[in-house]
Design a protein around this motif. Structure first.
Motif, short mmCIF file in Angstrom:
data_model
loop_
_atom_site.label_atom_id
_atom_site.label_comp_id
_atom_site.label_asym_id
_atom_site.label_seq_id
_atom_site.Cartn_x
_atom_site.Cartn_y
_atom_site.Cartn_z
N TYR A 67 -7.33 3.08 -6.47
CA TYR A 67 -7.60 4.27 -7.28
C TYR A 67 -8.51 4.01 -8.49
O TYR A 67 -8.80 4.93 -9.25
CB TYR A 67 -6.28 4.89 -7.73
CG TYR A 67 -5.40 5.27 -6.56
CD1 TYR A 67 -5.77 6.28 -5.68
CD2 TYR A 67 -4.22 4.58 -6.31
CE1 TYR A 67 -4.99 6.60 -4.58
CE2 TYR A 67 -3.43 4.90 -5.21
CZ TYR A 67 -3.82 5.90 -4.36
OH TYR A 67 -3.03 6.21 -3.26
N TYR A 123 1.15 6.86 -6.83
CA TYR A 123 0.02 7.71 -7.21
C TYR A 123 0.33 9.19 -6.96
O TYR A 123 0.09 10.04 -7.82
CB TYR A 123 -1.22 7.30 -6.41
CG TYR A 123 -2.45 8.13 -6.74
CD1 TYR A 123 -3.17 7.92 -7.90
CD2 TYR A 123 -2.86 9.14 -5.87
CE1 TYR A 123 -4.29 8.69 -8.20
CE2 TYR A 123 -3.97 9.92 -6.16
CZ TYR A 123 -4.68 9.69 -7.33
OH TYR A 123 -5.78 10.46 -7.63
N PHE A 153 -2.80 -0.78 -6.50
CA PHE A 153 -3.00 0.53 -7.14
C PHE A 153 -4.40 0.60 -7.76
O PHE A 153 -5.13 1.57 -7.56
CB PHE A 153 -1.93 0.75 -8.21
CG PHE A 153 -1.88 2.16 -8.76
CD1 PHE A 153 -0.97 3.06 -8.25
CD2 PHE A 153 -2.73 2.57 -9.77
CE1 PHE A 153 -0.90 4.36 -8.75
CE2 PHE A 153 -2.68 3.85 -10.27
CZ PHE A 153 -1.76 4.75 -9.75
N LYS A 201 0.70 -3.20 -8.45
CA LYS A 201 -0.26 -2.85 -9.50
C LYS A 201 -1.69 -3.24 -9.10
O LYS A 201 -2.64 -2.49 -9.33
CB LYS A 201 0.13 -3.55 -10.80
CG LYS A 201 1.34 -2.94 -11.49
CD LYS A 201 1.90 -3.86 -12.56
CE LYS A 201 0.92 -4.15 -13.67
NZ LYS A 201 1.53 -4.98 -14.74
N ASN A 257 0.83 -1.21 0.00
CA ASN A 257 0.00 0.00 0.00
C ASN A 257 0.87 1.26 0.00
O ASN A 257 0.53 2.25 -0.66
CB ASN A 257 -0.93 0.01 1.20
CG ASN A 257 -1.96 1.11 1.12
OD1 ASN A 257 -2.81 1.12 0.24
ND2 ASN A 257 -1.89 2.07 2.04
N ALA A 303 2.11 1.74 -3.59
CA ALA A 303 1.01 2.13 -4.49
C ALA A 303 0.64 3.60 -4.27
O ALA A 303 0.47 4.36 -5.23
CB ALA A 303 -0.20 1.23 -4.24
N LYS A 304 0.53 4.00 -3.02
CA LYS A 304 0.16 5.38 -2.69
C LYS A 304 1.24 6.36 -3.11
O LYS A 304 0.96 7.45 -3.62
CB LYS A 304 -0.12 5.50 -1.20
CG LYS A 304 -0.73 6.83 -0.78
CD LYS A 304 -1.13 6.82 0.68
CE LYS A 304 -1.78 8.14 1.08
NZ LYS A 304 -2.23 8.11 2.50
N LEU A 308 -2.13 1.28 -13.01
CA LEU A 308 -0.88 2.03 -12.92
C LEU A 308 -0.39 2.40 -14.31
O LEU A 308 0.07 3.52 -14.56
CB LEU A 308 0.17 1.18 -12.20
CG LEU A 308 1.59 1.74 -12.13
CD1 LEU A 308 1.62 3.09 -11.40
CD2 LEU A 308 2.52 0.73 -11.44
#
Length: 278
Positions: free
Chosen positions: A233, A197, A229, A226, A190, A193-194, A237
């Motif tokens: 969101y 972003y 992500f 991925k 996480n 991924a954050k 990605l």
């Protein structure tokens, strides 16, 4: 004339970013980490120091030994010496502690230690002045798995997260650096991924962060990142990368994340629009 200058500036940034991405990719893991640490410390920025914490907190004792050797060979000084020169105050204490302390990899956390550490963190954050040294000690000596257990126990017993309390009670870079270690411990996937972003959100792209994570995680846990992500969101990605990068640079980054041939070819359309704008 202004348009030509803007175009030349964009081309320069493209070439610079492409060169950095390929150069970092060609390094072995310890050399990559050494480069990121060096660049982060030299940046004198909060973002740069956060990248340093991301590296030195996550690495095992053996990996840190390899980084130390690579750093000394590449830059003719130790990581500790560079931290001493390029940081100060609480940030310096945290960085040095993370570099010096061994955090052996474990499979299961020790729940008694988690309970003791959580109680210690509550006492430290409640003290006036805040006992920052105790917070640094707890975070620097505990592996991600053990620190996660501590943070989970803290939240269960106190009904609020320690990370949020740190944000409220501690200002500046120190709070952000502590946050990197805690977020990584709570969920490595996480966290990445954050961070990816955020590197592409809004106007402009934080290429240093984007390249660092894509290169370093490409052969480790990129598929998991991925998946998270998209879950977080509601877009892939790859689609966000295509929107934020172009040309060979975009193609190379898409290659790192295992994009399909169709996704990589889609970059050509973006490149065509860019050259038409010139």
């Amino acid at each position: 004339m202004l348009r030509n200058r803007s175009y030349l500036s964009a081309v320069y940034c493209f070439c610079f970013n492409m060169q950095n991405a390929v150069a970092l990719w060609m390094c072995d893991p310890a050399e990559r980490d050494a480069v990121v640490i060096k660049n982060g410390l030299n940046s004198w920025t909060n973002k740069g120091l956060c990248a340093v914490v991301e590296i030195i907190y996550a690495r095992t004792p053996l990996e840190m030994d390899a980084i130390r050797r690579a750093y000394r060979v590449m830059y003719k000084c130790s990581v500790e010496q560079q931290i001493g020169l390029k940081s100060s105050g609480d940030e310096k204490k945290l960085l040095l502690a993370l570099v010096r302390e061994d955090r052996p990899a474990i499979i299961e956390p020790d729940m008694e230690s988690a309970k003791t550490d959580a109680e210690g963190l509550l006492k430290a954050i409640s003290s006036r002045p805040i006992d920052k040294s105790s917070i640094v000690k707890t975070i620097s000596i505990r592996s991600p798995i053990q620190l996660k257990a501590t943070l989970d126990y803290y939240k269960k017993e106190n009904r609020h997260s320690f990370g949020k309390l740190v944000k409220q009670e501690i200002n500046g870079n120190f709070s952000a650096l502590l946050g990197v270690a805690m977020k990584y411990a709570k969920s490595r996937i996480n966290y990445f991924a954050k961070t990816l972003y955020k590197s592409m959100k809004g106007l402009g792209t934080d290429d240093a962060t984007l390249v660092r994570i894509l290169v370093m995680r490409a052969e480790i846990d990129m598929q998991e990142i991925k998946t998270q992500f998209y879950k977080k969101y509601r877009r892939t990605l790859e689609s966000m990368m295509i929107s934020d990068t172009s040309g060979s640079y975009a193609s190379f980054l898409l290659f790192l994340v295992g994009a399909t041939q169709d996704e990589i070819q889609a970059v050509g359309k973006i490149k065509h629009l860019f050259t038409s704008w010139r």
